[in-house]
Scaffold this motif. Structure first.
Motif, mmCIF file in Angstrom:
data_model
loop_
_atom_site.group_PDB
_atom_site.id
_atom_site.type_symbol
_atom_site.label_atom_id
_atom_site.label_comp_id
_atom_site.label_asym_id
_atom_site.label_seq_id
_atom_site.Cartn_x
_atom_site.Cartn_y
_atom_site.Cartn_z
ATOM 1 N N THR A 222 -3.531 1.152 -3.482
ATOM 2 C CA THR A 222 -3.070 -0.400 -3.459
ATOM 3 C C THR A 222 -2.575 -0.916 -4.820
ATOM 4 O O THR A 222 -3.322 -1.483 -5.619
ATOM 5 C CB THR A 222 -4.299 -1.398 -2.890
ATOM 6 O OG1 THR A 222 -4.364 -0.799 -1.536
ATOM 7 C CG2 THR A 222 -3.519 -2.616 -2.457
ATOM 8 N N THR B 125 -5.450 5.746 0.471
ATOM 9 C CA THR B 125 -4.604 4.635 0.458
ATOM 10 C C THR B 125 -4.731 4.001 -0.882
ATOM 11 O O THR B 125 -5.982 3.908 -1.551
ATOM 12 C CB THR B 125 -5.052 3.434 1.379
ATOM 13 O OG1 THR B 125 -4.914 3.903 2.779
ATOM 14 C CG2 THR B 125 -4.067 2.072 1.343
ATOM 15 N N ASP C 131 0.734 -1.067 -0.109
ATOM 16 C CA ASP C 131 -0.141 -0.042 -0.091
ATOM 17 C C ASP C 131 0.967 1.161 0.095
ATOM 18 O O ASP C 131 1.869 1.384 0.611
ATOM 19 C CB ASP C 131 -1.106 0.351 1.207
ATOM 20 C CG ASP C 131 -2.027 -1.028 1.272
ATOM 21 O OD1 ASP C 131 -2.045 -1.677 0.212
ATOM 22 O OD2 ASP C 131 -2.694 -1.319 2.277
#
Length: 298
Positions: free
Chosen positions: A212, A210, A196
């Motif tokens: 990913t 976030t 991440d």
């Protein structure tokens, strides 16, 4: 006999037609960073040989060479008024040899400031940590490394930035002066498999979003307007929207694992991908159409 190390060339190209505008030679080791001055008149280069060269783009000559201590140059930054150059002298983690002695990088991390008009050193900032990037604020009053905010006039650290993950923070400014921190949770030293990327407000220490990626990120860059993030990882180069963390586009490449450098154009419309490990070429991609504009080979 004496070991021969060929000089590392620097090429400047016209993006519209791919013509070569200039070629500079002067470094004896791996090139670590290359930046334009904000007014476009100079290109500054730093390498593992511990030397910083300032090149005049219009005259196509070496303008000045700035004295160094022999420590590799990890990152360069030029102030918005074109008057001050900052150079990060660091091994980038672990142990390295400086002036004939083995030392830990934390003991030798220095940020050297020069007056670009005279070539004189104006200050040396003593920092610590595995620092990878330095950057001036939009008004030029402060300079950030991965962990601290420095007052350029006084040479003193005004604030320490909190580290929220095990990776090295990448600090950058928005045009309004807001300081953000992009942190990669992956850390090979601790065998972590968390890929991440987290975006934080570096002052309030609030996590904003976030991202990913599908695998470990080997490098990334942020567009000048702070709208996009490009990440390179095994299997592809991806472009993300920084407002919501969604994937914008992907770039296919046959030798994807060889991509070693990434940079956005100032108008945010193109991205340059540098290929190393034997490829030695630069591909210019148009972000809107996701097409290759030109490929430079030497």
């Amino acid at each position: 006999g004496e070991y021969y190390q060929p000089e590392v060339p620097i090429y400047i190209y016209q993006i519209d037609d791919g013509s070569q505008l200039a070629s500079f030679e002067g470094h004896d080791e791996f090139l670590r960073d290359l930046v334009y001055s904000p007014d476009g008149s100079k290109v500054i280069s730093g390498a593992n040989d511990g030397v910083v060269h300032v090149w005049d783009v219009e005259r196509k000559v070496l303008d000045m060479t700035l004295d160094q201590t022999g420590t590799p140059i990890a990152s360069l930054a030029v102030s918005p008024d074109n008057n001050t150059l900052a150079a990060l002298e660091s091994f980038g983690g672990g142990w390295g040899k400086s002036n004939g002695s083995w030392v830990q990088s934390d003991e030798i991390v220095e940020i050297r400031l020069w007056d670009l008009n005279t070539g004189e050193t104006t200050n040396v900032l003593k920092s610590t940590g595995d620092i990878s990037h330095i950057e001036f604020s939009p008004d030029g009053a402060t300079l950030t490394d991965s962990y601290r905010i420095w007052n350029v006039a006084s040479g003193k650290a005004t604030k320490a930035v909190r580290q929220n993950s095990e990776g090295t923070p990448y600090l950058f400014h928005k045009s309004d002066g807001t300081l953000l921190s992009l942190e990669n949770g992956y850390d090979w030293r601790r065998a972590r498999t968390d890929y991440d990327l987290e975006l934080w407000d570096a002052v309030s220490n609030q996590r904003l979003l976030t991202i990913t990626p599908p695998s470990r990120v080997s490098g990334f860059d942020i567009s000048p307007d702070q709208k996009y993030l490009v990440t390179a990882q095994t299997g592809g180069v991806l472009v993300w929207q920084l407002d919501d963390g969604k994937l914008k586009s992907s770039v296919d490449w046959e030798a994807q694992e060889s991509i070693s450098a990434y940079a956005f154009s100032p108008n945010n419309e193109q991205i340059a991908l540098g290929l190393g490990l034997g490829e030695n070429s630069i591909s210019i991609r148009n972000l809107k159409e996701n097409e290759t504009v030109y490929t430079f080979d030497e």
